[in-house]
Design a protein around this motif. Structure first.
Motif, PDB file in Angstrom:
ATOM      1  N   VAL A   1       0.983  -0.936   0.343  1.00 27.89           N
ATOM      2  CA  VAL A   1       0.158   0.091   0.527  1.00 27.89           C
ATOM      3  C   VAL A   1       0.753   1.618  -0.054  1.00 27.89           C
ATOM      4  N   SER A   2       1.177   1.957  -0.840  1.00 29.62           N
ATOM      5  CA  SER A   2       1.525   3.102  -0.741  1.00 29.62           C
ATOM      6  C   SER A   2       1.438   4.245   0.111  1.00 29.62           C
TER       7      SER A   2
ATOM      8  N   ALA B   1       4.411  -2.233   5.360  1.00 26.27           N
ATOM      9  CA  ALA B   1       3.696  -1.397   6.684  1.00 26.27           C
ATOM     10  C   ALA B   1       3.164  -0.584   6.395  1.00 26.27           C
ATOM     11  N   GLN B   2       2.185  -0.352   4.703  1.00 23.15           N
ATOM     12  CA  GLN B   2       0.915   0.709   5.923  1.00 23.15           C
ATOM     13  C   GLN B   2      -0.154  -0.652   4.880  1.00 23.15           C
ATOM     14  N   ALA B   3       0.264  -1.279   4.976  1.00 23.35           N
ATOM     15  CA  ALA B   3      -0.542  -3.146   4.285  1.00 23.35           C
ATOM     16  C   ALA B   3      -1.395  -3.430   5.680  1.00 23.35           C
TER      17      ALA B   3
ATOM     18  N   THR C   1     -13.095   7.366   5.060  1.00 23.29           N
ATOM     19  CA  THR C   1     -11.881   8.005   3.949  1.00 23.29           C
ATOM     20  C   THR C   1     -13.235   9.105   3.186  1.00 23.29           C
ATOM     21  N   ASN C   2     -14.104   7.845   2.862  1.00 30.59           N
ATOM     22  CA  ASN C   2     -15.375   7.823   1.589  1.00 30.59           C
ATOM     23  C   ASN C   2     -16.076   8.869   1.747  1.00 30.59           C
TER      24      ASN C   2
ATOM     25  N   ARG D   1      -8.894   3.522  -2.521  1.00 26.14           N
ATOM     26  CA  ARG D   1      -7.927   3.800  -1.287  1.00 26.14           C
ATOM     27  C   ARG D   1      -7.409   3.237   0.219  1.00 26.14           C
ATOM     28  N   CYS D   2      -6.762   2.856   0.513  1.00 27.67           N
ATOM     29  CA  CYS D   2      -6.313   2.919   1.473  1.00 27.67           C
ATOM     30  C   CYS D   2      -6.915   3.786   2.723  1.00 27.67           C
ATOM     31  N   GLY D   3      -6.838   3.739   3.997  1.00 23.49           N
ATOM     32  CA  GLY D   3      -7.163   4.782   5.190  1.00 23.49           C
ATOM     33  C   GLY D   3      -6.355   6.207   4.830  1.00 23.49           C
TER      34      GLY D   3
END
Length: 406
Positions: free
Chosen positions: A171-172, A200-202, A307-308, A328-330
């Motif tokens: 995840v970026s 790390a971000q996942a 996030t949405n 996307r992720c949060g």
């Protein structure tokens, strides 16, 4: 336990910043710690503090049991095949550097290719730059689509039979992009390459199954999921780890030592030289237990809703540039048009809202975005819709302030 009532589990969040209730939106940098983790670390130091794998006394045995118990917790958490595949490190950066120094230097040679993406954190870029310099290998980058995603078409155009290793983020940390790791790994393996994933971000936000992903290495940090700083994990397939040499030498990782030579322990201990991060491992295990009690399906659903909601509010504001894909992720990375993100973050801080501002250790990605820096709001299990509302209110205040200035 519902997601909307967990904020009270995190004592740091119950404070005033600049006479406003703290709204912490920087969890992608580091997550706050629940009281149960703080207590677990404190109790270790109060009652069980001793070195591991050495003393036969009661404290030593309790410390060893806690440390190795934490390894078992991590093994089950990411669905590794064997606890010997779990190496405790100082964090994601340390984990990636172990692979770069041990696997990279031994198995990558001149003419080989190392494939990355332009969205990589510096911690998953610079070690491979250094491997390329030491070995004569070539760096290649999977190109990004305009929304900051990658396609399997681009993957297949970049990875070749010369590719020795693919190093890619799950995840970026800037775009929130969730990469198709399983598909990438499958294709890379077909061409004989190994795959390292920066998780790390996942790991804090979604269930991760390294067996299902079939990646060869997976790295993550404890502090981003509510554990103490200074503890991380390197997962590696045993067949690869057994071929790799240690990169740190000293106590704890040795088997037999003479004046002129030494032999090393088996996995995983040959990679854990010196007194290990015992309290950190204890805290990591407790953080994992805490998150699993909530459930990653609920965590992911809550973060998606936040996030949405935040995206819908941001899109109603004029003069806000948002970066990254819809799915996307949060986290949300953004800029106020013609306002430096440091200034945006400073105004938000005056209202008690903590966001990240800068290049996020992704300077090549900033260049790809054609900006020098961005602001980032990142959400976690303890954030609420009220937090988002206060964030949006702070942004409106910032827009008014800089509108008056300019």
């Amino acid at each position: 336990m519902t997601l909307l009532d967990v904020k009270s589990d995190f004592p740091l969040l119950n404070q005033q910043i600049n006479d406003h209730s703290l709204v912490y939106l920087d969890s992608a940098a580091t997550a706050q710690k629940p009281q149960v983790v703080i207590d677990a670390v404190s109790d270790y130091y109060k009652y069980d503090n001793a070195n591991v794998h050495r003393g036969v006394h009661t404290l030593g045995q309790r410390a060893t049991d806690a440390y190795e118990g934490a390894r078992e917790t991590v093994t089950q958490f990411i669905h590794a095949k064997d606890s010997k595949e779990i190496i405790f490190t100082r964090g994601t950066t340390s984990s990636i550097n172990i692979v770069a120094r041990s696997y990279g230097d031994a198995f990558i040679t001149a003419g080989d290719e190392i494939v990355l993406t332009e969205m990589e954190h510096h911690s998953n870029l610079i070690p491979w730059q250094q491997v390329a310099k030491r070995t004569g290998a070539t760096l290649k980058f999977i190109p990004l689509e305009v929304d900051g995603t990658i396609t399997m078409t681009s993957v297949k155009e970049t990875i070749t039979e010369k590719t020795k290793l693919v190093a890619i983020t799950h995840v970026s940390n800037v775009l929130g992009t969730i990469n198709p790791i399983k598909d990438i790994t499958s294709y890379a393996h077909d061409l004989g390459a190994v795959v390292l994933v920066d998780g790390a971000q996942a790991v804090p936000h979604m269930a991760v199954d390294v067996e299902e992903l079939d990646c060869d290495f997976y790295a993550f940090s404890g502090h981003k999921l509510g554990a103490p700083t200074g503890i991380g994990v390197l997962y590696g397939k045993a067949a690869l780890l057994n071929q790799m040499a240690p990169v740190e030498f000293g106590g704890e990782m040795i088997d037999f030592v003479s004046l002129t030579s030494a032999t090393f322990k088996e996995l995983p201990w040959k990679f854990e030289g010196g007194t290990p991060i015992i309290a950190g491992a204890v805290g990591l295990a407790k953080a994992i237990d805490y998150l699993q009690t909530i459930g990653f399906d609920k965590i992911a659903a809550h973060e998606k809703a936040l996030t949405n909601y935040a995206m819908s509010k941001l899109k109603q504001l004029d003069g806000v540039d948002i970066y990254g894909p819809e799915e996307r992720c949060g986290l949300i990375t953004f800029n106020l048009t013609d306002v430096h993100p440091h200034d945006t973050a400073t105004v938000l801080d005056s209202f008690g809202v903590a966001v990240r501002a800068g290049h996020h250790c992704c300077q090549p990605l900033m260049k790809w975005l054609n900006v020098t820096a961005t602001a980032r709001a990142s959400f976690y299990v303890y954030n609420t819709f009220e937090d988002v509302d206060l964030f949006i209110d702070g942004l409106k205040q910032a827009k008014e302030f800089f509108g008056d200035v300019f």
